[in-house]
Structures are given as C-alpha cells and as structure tokens.
Write a protein that holds these residues in place. Sequence first.
Motif, PDB file in Angstrom:
ATOM      1  N   SER A 113      -6.887  -1.738  -4.522  1.00 47.51           N
ATOM      2  CA  SER A 113      -6.718  -0.675  -5.370  1.00 47.51           C
ATOM      3  C   SER A 113      -5.257  -0.821  -6.131  1.00 47.51           C
ATOM      4  O   SER A 113      -5.078  -1.492  -7.396  1.00 47.51           O
ATOM      5  CB  SER A 113      -6.729   0.815  -4.844  1.00 47.51           C
ATOM      6  OG  SER A 113      -6.538   1.730  -6.046  1.00 47.51           O
ATOM      7  N   CYS A 114      -4.116  -0.593  -5.396  1.00 49.04           N
ATOM      8  CA  CYS A 114      -2.914  -0.249  -6.122  1.00 49.04           C
ATOM      9  C   CYS A 114      -2.327  -1.856  -6.442  1.00 49.04           C
ATOM     10  O   CYS A 114      -1.481  -1.843  -7.260  1.00 49.04           O
ATOM     11  CB  CYS A 114      -1.981   0.512  -5.122  1.00 49.04           C
ATOM     12  SG  CYS A 114      -1.519  -0.450  -3.610  1.00 49.04           S
ATOM     13  N   ARG A 115      -2.611  -2.653  -5.557  1.00 55.63           N
ATOM     14  CA  ARG A 115      -1.781  -4.130  -5.678  1.00 55.63           C
ATOM     15  C   ARG A 115      -0.328  -4.086  -5.445  1.00 55.63           C
ATOM     16  O   ARG A 115       0.399  -5.009  -5.884  1.00 55.63           O
ATOM     17  CB  ARG A 115      -2.184  -4.734  -7.168  1.00 55.63           C
ATOM     18  CG  ARG A 115      -2.087  -6.117  -7.172  1.00 55.63           C
ATOM     19  CD  ARG A 115      -2.318  -6.546  -8.740  1.00 55.63           C
ATOM     20  NE  ARG A 115      -1.227  -6.087  -9.633  1.00 55.63           N
ATOM     21  CZ  ARG A 115      -0.076  -6.584 -10.015  1.00 55.63           C
ATOM     22  NH1 ARG A 115       0.424  -7.760  -9.170  1.00 55.63           N
ATOM     23  NH2 ARG A 115       0.790  -6.138 -10.595  1.00 55.63           N
TER      24      ARG A 115
ATOM     25  N   CYS B  26      -1.549   1.400  -1.114  1.00 54.27           N
ATOM     26  CA  CYS B  26      -2.914   2.266  -0.740  1.00 54.27           C
ATOM     27  C   CYS B  26      -3.215   1.903   0.320  1.00 54.27           C
ATOM     28  O   CYS B  26      -3.891   2.670   0.966  1.00 54.27           O
ATOM     29  CB  CYS B  26      -3.552   2.167  -2.006  1.00 54.27           C
ATOM     30  SG  CYS B  26      -4.469   0.491  -1.989  1.00 54.27           S
ATOM     31  N   GLY B  27      -3.018   0.553   1.039  1.00 54.37           N
ATOM     32  CA  GLY B  27      -3.525   0.314   2.024  1.00 54.37           C
ATOM     33  C   GLY B  27      -5.018  -0.212   2.276  1.00 54.37           C
ATOM     34  O   GLY B  27      -5.625  -0.528   3.085  1.00 54.37           O
TER      35      GLY B  27
ATOM     36  N   ASP C 209      -6.569  -2.972   1.147  1.00 48.81           N
ATOM     37  CA  ASP C 209      -6.804  -4.487   1.176  1.00 48.81           C
ATOM     38  C   ASP C 209      -6.146  -5.046   2.339  1.00 48.81           C
ATOM     39  O   ASP C 209      -5.774  -6.337   2.533  1.00 48.81           O
ATOM     40  CB  ASP C 209      -6.347  -5.181   0.090  1.00 48.81           C
ATOM     41  CG  ASP C 209      -4.917  -5.321  -0.289  1.00 48.81           C
ATOM     42  OD1 ASP C 209      -4.363  -4.458   0.273  1.00 48.81           O
ATOM     43  OD2 ASP C 209      -4.582  -6.343  -0.981  1.00 48.81           O
TER      44      ASP C 209
ATOM     45  N   CYS D 257      -2.438  -7.894  -1.120  1.00 51.32           N
ATOM     46  CA  CYS D 257      -1.648  -7.848  -2.368  1.00 51.32           C
ATOM     47  C   CYS D 257      -0.007  -8.333  -2.112  1.00 51.32           C
ATOM     48  O   CYS D 257       0.499  -8.167  -3.124  1.00 51.32           O
ATOM     49  CB  CYS D 257      -1.936  -6.222  -2.605  1.00 51.32           C
ATOM     50  SG  CYS D 257      -1.103  -5.101  -1.812  1.00 51.32           S
TER      51      CYS D 257
HETATM   52 FE1  FES Z   1      -3.151  -1.333  -2.237  1.00 53.75          FE
HETATM   53 FE2  FES Z   1      -2.766  -3.756  -1.292  1.00 53.75          FE
HETATM   54  S1  FES Z   1      -4.168  -3.025  -2.694  1.00 53.75           S
HETATM   55  S2  FES Z   1      -2.009  -1.971  -0.573  1.00 53.75           S
END
Ligand code: FES
Length: 234
Positions: free
Chosen positions: A55-57, A61-62, A64, A76
């Motif tokens: 999600s956040c890249r 967000c945790g 991936d 990421c």
């Molecule tokens: Fe959100 Fe890696 S995509 S922590």
Amino acid sequence: MGKVTFTILRFDPEKDKKPHYQDYEVEIRRPGMMVLDGLNQIRWEQDGTLAYRRSCREGVCGSDALNINGVNRLGCITHLEDLKTPVVIQPLPSMPLIKDLIVDLNDFQDKFFLCKPFLIPKKPLPDLEQLQSPEDRRKLDGLYECILCASCSSSCPSYWADPEYLGPSALLNIWRFVVDSRDVGADERLQLLNDRHGVWRCHTILNCIEACPKGLNPTQAIGGLKKALVSAKF
Ligand code: FES
C-alpha cells in the motif's frame, strides 16, 4: 543496468495442490530499486496473476512484509542491490497461506485486539485532554512505532510451535499501554498474559529484534512484562 532473478513461491488454491517456485527476470532500471518495485514490474508487465499485498510504499503501513532470502523484511524498503541473487521471496513463515505471497493475518490481528490496544483512562474522564510529562512520553518511544507487519511474530519459533502464544508483536503492544502514564488498565492487561501461552512462552530467542523493520525490541518489552508480573499484586 542488468537483470535480477526473483524466485517466488506461487500457490493458487483453485489450481495448485501444493506451492511451487517460479522464476522471473526483473530489469534494474534505476539505482535504489526496492524488492517491491521488482514485484510491481512482474505483476504489471509479465504476470498479472502474481498476488501480494502493498500500500504505502514507504515502510509505514506494514502490508508488504515478506520472507526475502530467508529473512522477514518489508519489500518496499529492502534495496535490491543489498541482496544476493537469485532473490528468493516467500510469504511470512508459519502464517496460513491464502495465495502466492498473501497470508491470513486474522489470528495475528485477533491477538493484537485481545491485548486491548487503546487507553483505559481514569474515571471520571477529565474535561480536557490528559496531559503527560515529557519524561512519561519518552517511555513510549520504541513501542508506539509498531506497524503490525507481523515480521516479528512470524519469525519466532515459539510462535510457530504454540498456536495460542500471543507473540512478540501483541506483547510489545501490551507493554506500550502498561507503561503509559495515562492508562489504568495494567492489572487487567497483565492478567491476560500470565500463563504458558502468554509472556512465559518467550524463550528469549531474539529473532523478533532482527526481524523488526522499525528497529524495535519486543524481547525487551517482554522482559518488562515479566518483571511487572513478578511484582504484581493480584
Ligand atoms: Fe507499506 Fe511496505 S507497502 S510498509
């Protein structure tokens, strides 16, 4: 700029009897590419069936968390140039596999919510916000930053062996509230984990520290909980 081989665990419950590995070639198109950039390249340009979460890249967000070359990390923020090749990517260990790199986090999240992850305030509630001294606020550093990626719990042999063990992530989050000067629920929280599936299941293996992408120390938090339990008056 060259290519890197990704060896990815694949599993489609509608087609496969068991998981298998599949190789992909990822083009290095710029310096600083992350593992997630490689997964996106595969999904968007080669194989749209590859399933993974992100999600956040930005390491926030945790979503991936993956097992990359045998270590739990966030895709990421893991630089491709730091990894040996082929880059072997698997889902988080010990979690039920849903599809490809996606695991079922329901049990992990249930354990987090069991620890009452919210302030239990003094009653009656004050008219204004509850203030905290800078010193008390500093006690939360190294605890509140948990992003619930599950890297720590899924790297813990005690968590693998005991399905009822709360695990390092839930325990760190309990300690985060026990040390909060505004919270009055310490006894209630400590009683939740005073058994063999709670804090005493931790055998100080320390994998959780190495796995945490935020540099947190769940083992130290668990040590704090053990000390608090020894001196608790219930
Ligand atoms: Fe959100 Fe890696 S995509 S922590």
